[in-house]
Design an enzyme around this catalytic site. Structure first.
Site, PDB file in Angstrom:
ATOM      1  N   CYS A  43      68.617  54.364  60.533  1.00 41.75           N
ATOM      2  CA  CYS A  43      68.762  52.907  60.408  1.00 41.75           C
ATOM      3  C   CYS A  43      68.144  52.176  61.596  1.00 41.75           C
ATOM      4  O   CYS A  43      68.087  52.694  62.706  1.00 41.75           O
ATOM      5  CB  CYS A  43      70.229  52.524  60.349  1.00 41.75           C
ATOM      6  N   ARG A  59      61.384  54.456  61.249  1.00 38.21           N
ATOM      7  CA  ARG A  59      62.622  55.217  61.396  1.00 38.21           C
ATOM      8  C   ARG A  59      63.126  55.741  60.056  1.00 38.21           C
ATOM      9  O   ARG A  59      63.992  56.604  60.020  1.00 38.21           O
ATOM     10  CB  ARG A  59      63.697  54.338  62.038  1.00 38.21           C
ATOM     11  N   TRP A 114      69.435  53.614  56.058  1.00 37.61           N
ATOM     12  CA  TRP A 114      69.140  54.939  55.508  1.00 37.61           C
ATOM     13  C   TRP A 114      70.491  55.482  55.060  1.00 37.61           C
ATOM     14  O   TRP A 114      71.348  55.797  55.877  1.00 37.61           O
ATOM     15  CB  TRP A 114      68.524  55.809  56.595  1.00 37.61           C
ATOM     16  N   ASN A 154      74.393  51.030  63.032  1.00 42.72           N
ATOM     17  CA  ASN A 154      73.652  52.285  62.964  1.00 42.72           C
ATOM     18  C   ASN A 154      74.588  53.382  63.447  1.00 42.72           C
ATOM     19  O   ASN A 154      75.200  53.239  64.500  1.00 42.72           O
ATOM     20  CB  ASN A 154      72.405  52.191  63.873  1.00 42.72           C
ATOM     21  N   GLY A 155      74.746  54.447  62.659  1.00 42.56           N
ATOM     22  CA  GLY A 155      75.653  55.529  63.052  1.00 42.56           C
ATOM     23  C   GLY A 155      76.644  55.817  61.938  1.00 42.56           C
ATOM     24  O   GLY A 155      76.421  55.439  60.787  1.00 42.56           O
ATOM     25  N   GLU A 197      55.225  75.407  61.885  1.00 39.12           N
ATOM     26  CA  GLU A 197      54.944  73.981  62.049  1.00 39.12           C
ATOM     27  C   GLU A 197      53.882  73.518  61.051  1.00 39.12           C
ATOM     28  O   GLU A 197      54.004  72.458  60.437  1.00 39.12           O
ATOM     29  CB  GLU A 197      54.504  73.699  63.498  1.00 39.12           C
ATOM     30  N   LYS A 229      54.333  70.567  58.147  1.00 36.27           N
ATOM     31  CA  LYS A 229      53.461  69.386  58.040  1.00 36.27           C
ATOM     32  C   LYS A 229      53.051  69.175  56.589  1.00 36.27           C
ATOM     33  O   LYS A 229      53.126  68.075  56.061  1.00 36.27           O
ATOM     34  CB  LYS A 229      52.182  69.537  58.895  1.00 36.27           C
ATOM     35  N   GLU A 263      56.229  68.151  54.363  1.00 39.80           N
ATOM     36  CA  GLU A 263      56.892  66.858  54.534  1.00 39.80           C
ATOM     37  C   GLU A 263      56.031  65.677  54.122  1.00 39.80           C
ATOM     38  O   GLU A 263      56.559  64.692  53.622  1.00 39.80           O
ATOM     39  CB  GLU A 263      57.483  66.684  55.938  1.00 39.80           C
ATOM     40  N   HIS A 322      57.398  92.899  51.962  1.00 34.18           N
ATOM     41  CA  HIS A 322      58.810  93.200  51.702  1.00 34.18           C
ATOM     42  C   HIS A 322      59.385  92.279  50.634  1.00 34.18           C
ATOM     43  O   HIS A 322      60.585  92.083  50.563  1.00 34.18           O
ATOM     44  CB  HIS A 322      59.607  93.135  53.006  1.00 34.18           C
ATOM     45  N   LYS A 335      62.499  59.162  60.824  1.00 31.85           N
ATOM     46  CA  LYS A 335      61.854  59.596  62.062  1.00 31.85           C
ATOM     47  C   LYS A 335      62.879  60.124  63.053  1.00 31.85           C
ATOM     48  O   LYS A 335      62.646  61.109  63.742  1.00 31.85           O
ATOM     49  CB  LYS A 335      61.093  58.406  62.676  1.00 31.85           C
TER      50      LYS A 335
HETATM   51  C1  AGP Z   1      58.709  66.520  62.282  1.00 31.34           C
HETATM   52  O1  AGP Z   1      57.523  66.279  61.630  1.00 31.34           O
HETATM   53  C2  AGP Z   1      59.902  66.165  61.559  1.00 31.34           C
HETATM   54  N1  AGP Z   1      59.817  64.863  61.034  1.00 31.34           N
HETATM   55  C3  AGP Z   1      61.259  66.571  62.112  1.00 31.34           C
HETATM   56  O2  AGP Z   1      61.376  67.932  61.801  1.00 31.34           O
HETATM   57  C4  AGP Z   1      61.575  66.391  63.623  1.00 31.34           C
HETATM   58  O3  AGP Z   1      60.766  67.230  64.394  1.00 31.34           O
HETATM   59  C5  AGP Z   1      63.056  66.684  63.852  1.00 31.34           C
HETATM   60  O4  AGP Z   1      63.844  65.787  63.099  1.00 31.34           O
HETATM   61  C6  AGP Z   1      63.455  66.620  65.306  1.00 31.34           C
HETATM   62  O5  AGP Z   1      63.259  65.349  65.838  1.00 31.34           O
HETATM   63  P1  AGP Z   1      63.280  65.088  67.387  1.00 31.34           P
HETATM   64  O6  AGP Z   1      62.143  65.828  67.994  1.00 31.34           O
HETATM   65  O7  AGP Z   1      63.139  63.605  67.519  1.00 31.34           O
HETATM   66  O8  AGP Z   1      64.602  65.595  67.898  1.00 31.34           O
END
Ligand code: AGP
Length: 613
Positions: free
Chosen positions: A2, A27, A74, A100-101, A486, A490, A493, A509, A608
């Site tokens: 949020c 965000r 959110w 927010n929270g 990683e 990418k 997501e 396996h 985010k």
């Molecule tokens: C990365 O592309 C993601 N959106 C997500 O996995 C992110 O790395 C994760 O939420 C951790 O966030 P932070 O580094 O802000 O703690």
């Protein structure tokens, strides 16, 4: 997660609120709303994109008033719809809040209030704050807020309007970010700096359990005993354009292209005259020499950086490293010893699970060193030591420069610790420092393959069956496996194409049964001792019909006889290749998402900054 904005000034509040919320779109959100005060509080909210709310406001001819709050939600409690969107008002309409929270004890509080005849409109935890505030209100705004804070449990950044105070915006926070922007005859609240950057560079960082009373010409900060608090004014030191797209279609591409410079800053500022200066950390050489175990704790891409970091740190320091997902670490009673070190990694510095893991480690008397991008964030402030990644603001939900700078700091930590512990021969240390300094230019050279990767993304979508288009395997061994995790995230997501990162030796396996004619397998093979083995794995998938794209070091041309397409990375130490191998995959994921018409910067369902558990 949020986003909150608030305005107290002499100009119309609504345009500021809408514009500020737009700057916080990164965000992640599913609905938005604003409330503005003139003769009364008028609230407008709507499910979906901010543009829908803007249309509503425009259709109403704007909202009059120079005091207001806004929110992008959110959903956590209750579906994303107009009613559950913030701001929320009390039944009498006297109090209006954005939050927010999560209010953890909202159910008993709600039941208590309902038993007294208070009628709730939404399913949210937030509405409890508005209703409770109104019920306890005795004309003393701050006194009532202190009572409310005493009754609610959980995490919150709150912006509050009260009908009896037409010039005052109230804010308080606990475990959720909040800044107070300081303008000329106007002041602001926001969850993050980009929301106010068009108006001011000066701001206060609100700490947990601090209250801000914000008016057009004053900002008063108090603790929960009503004692005044002094805070230094922070000044944003990055250019405003750094938070804008700078000519790129998407922030993600801008941030991919910012990686060489981000690495130059992150690495360059810490290597001087052949020596590593790890900022001013409190961790002593004695502690480093006697270190028992390192626990690296993080989420998502930061956890992927940790997986690579484990190989590098163990290799260079011979300290055993455990890597944990923060959401698991906090609930598994980890075995922590006083001479252990906990490293938490977080781009945003606000990830709730990572923050909780950090607290768990500190509660066990373990020194916490955090690798963080957002300066002054909660994780940075609560750690014993912080090493900033210095990547600048990262707006796209999918991290790119955040991840590669996290890797760089892990390399620096490994090297520094290894030098202190005498586990790296001098000649090797010299070579590694040299390789580290070369990484930014080497990464930059990889952009020469952008067109070829764009074409690969196009071809992949034009080829094969729906099944093969939507299932990609990325295989590697050792550090290459860490980096593959990683690369796979990418792709998933931002393009919603399913992919799996697999330790290449593990394929046979079970998973190899999924390989069929036309399945795309990306083979990452940069580790010299494992190269031959990886080539054998490539042959195994090739024999089952896979279309193989290999990512290898310059000079490994023999792979061309087994792979369908090859991308080369410049030569560097085996330990540092992840910084380079991930880049072609960032570009491939980006162009796949473009090809499929996805919203690259704001993938569905994602936020985010994940500030709830
Ligand atoms: C990365 O592309 C993601 N959106 C997500 O996995 C992110 O790395 C994760 O939420 C951790 O966030 P932070 O580094 O802000 O703690």
């Amino acid at each position: 997660m949020c986003g909150i904005v608030g305005y107290a000034g002499y100009q119309p509040a609504a345009p500021f609120l809408l514009e500020g919320l737009q700057k916080l779109e990164y965000r992640g959100y599913d609905s938005a709303g604003i409330a503005v005060f003139s003769d009364k509080v008028r609230t407008m909210k709507s499910q979906g994109r901010l543009a829908t709310l803007r249309e509503k406001v425009d259709a109403a001819g704007g909202i009059p008033g120079t005091l207001g709050i806004g929110h992008t939600r959110w959903a956590t409690h209750g579906a994303p719809n107009d009613i559950n969107s913030h701001p929320h008002s009390s039944m009498t309409g006297r109090i209006t809040v954005v939050h927010n929270g999560i209010i953890e004890n909202y159910i008993p509080l709600k039941e208590e209030l309902q038993a007294e005849g208070i009628v709730f409109r939404s399913e949210t935890d937030t509405e409890v704050v508005a209703q409770l505030f109104d019920k306890l209100y005795d004309g003393d705004l701050v006194g009532t807020l202190i009572q409310v804070v005493g009754k609610i449990r959980g995490s919150y950044a709150l912006g509050i309007l009260c009908k009896d105070y037409p010039d005052t915006l109230l804010a308080v926070r606990k475990d959720s970010p909040m800044i107070i922007g300081l303008g000329e005859h106007e002041n602001y609240i926001a969850s993050d700096i980009p929301a106010v950057l068009d108006h001011t560079r000066n701001y206060y960082l609100l700490n947990d359990n601090e209250i801000a009373i914000i008016k057009a010409d004053s900002v008063e900060l108090l603790d929960l005993d009503r004692n005044p608090i002094h805070h230094d004014v922070y000044t944003v030191d990055y250019d405003i354009s750094a938070a804008e797209k700078g000519g790129y279609d998407y922030f993600m591409m801008k941030e991919i292209k910012e990686q060489p410079n981000a690495l130059r800053t992150c690495i360059g500022s810490r290597i001087q005259n052949g020596k590593i200066q790890l900022d001013k950390i409190r961790l002593t050489e004695e502690q480093i020499k006697n270190m028992g175990r390192i626990h690296i704790v993080a989420c998502g891409s930061a956890w992927h950086a940790a997986m690579v970091g484990k190989y590098v740190i163990e290799e260079l320091t011979r300290i055993p490293v455990e890597v944990d997902l923060a959401s698991e670490f906090r609930y598994r009673r980890p075995i922590l010893k006083p001479n252990d070190l906990c490293i938490t990694i977080s781009q945003s510095g606000e990830t709730a699970d990572t923050l909780a893991a950090l607290r768990e480690a500190r509660a066990n008397n373990v020194h916490v060193l955090s690798i963080v991008n957002a300066v002054g964030s909660s994780i940075a402030r609560e750690s014993d030591d912080v090493l900033y990644t210095m990547a600048g603001p990262e707006i796209a939900v999918a991290t790119t420069k955040g991840y590669t700078t996290q890797l760089a700091v892990l390399y620096l930590v490994a090297l520094k610790f290894g030098m202190i512990r005498d586990t790296i021969p001098a000649k090797l240390a010299e070579k590694l420092l040299h390789d580290l300094e070369a990484l930014p230019d080497q990464l930059e050279s990889l952009f020469n393959d952008e067109e070829a990767l764009k074409q690969l993304a196009k071809d992949h979508q034009a080829r094969g069956t729906e099944k093969t288009r939507n299932n990609v395997f990325i295989i590697g061994r050792g550090i290459d496996y860490g980096a593959s995790l990683e690369s796979s995230l990418k792709l998933k997501e931002i393009s919603y194409v399913h992919s799996e990162a697999y330790a290449a030796g593990e394929l046979k396996h079970g998973t190899i049964s999924l390989i069929e004619e036309g399945t795309l397998v990306v083979a990452v093979a940069t580790q010299k001792p494992l190269y031959e083995k990886l080539i054998s794995n490539v042959k195994e998938v090739k024999a089952r019909g896979a279309y193989v794209v290999a990512i290898v070091r310059e000079g490994c041309t023999d792979v061309e006889s087994v792979a369908d397409q090859v991308f080369y990375i410049p030569n560097t130490s085996d330990l540092f290749t992840s910084t380079l191998t991930v880049v072609p995959m960032q570009l491939f994921a980006y162009y796949t998402a473009i090809e499929l018409g996805c919203d690259v910067d704001k993938p569905r369902n994602l936020a985010k900054s994940v500030t709830v558990e």
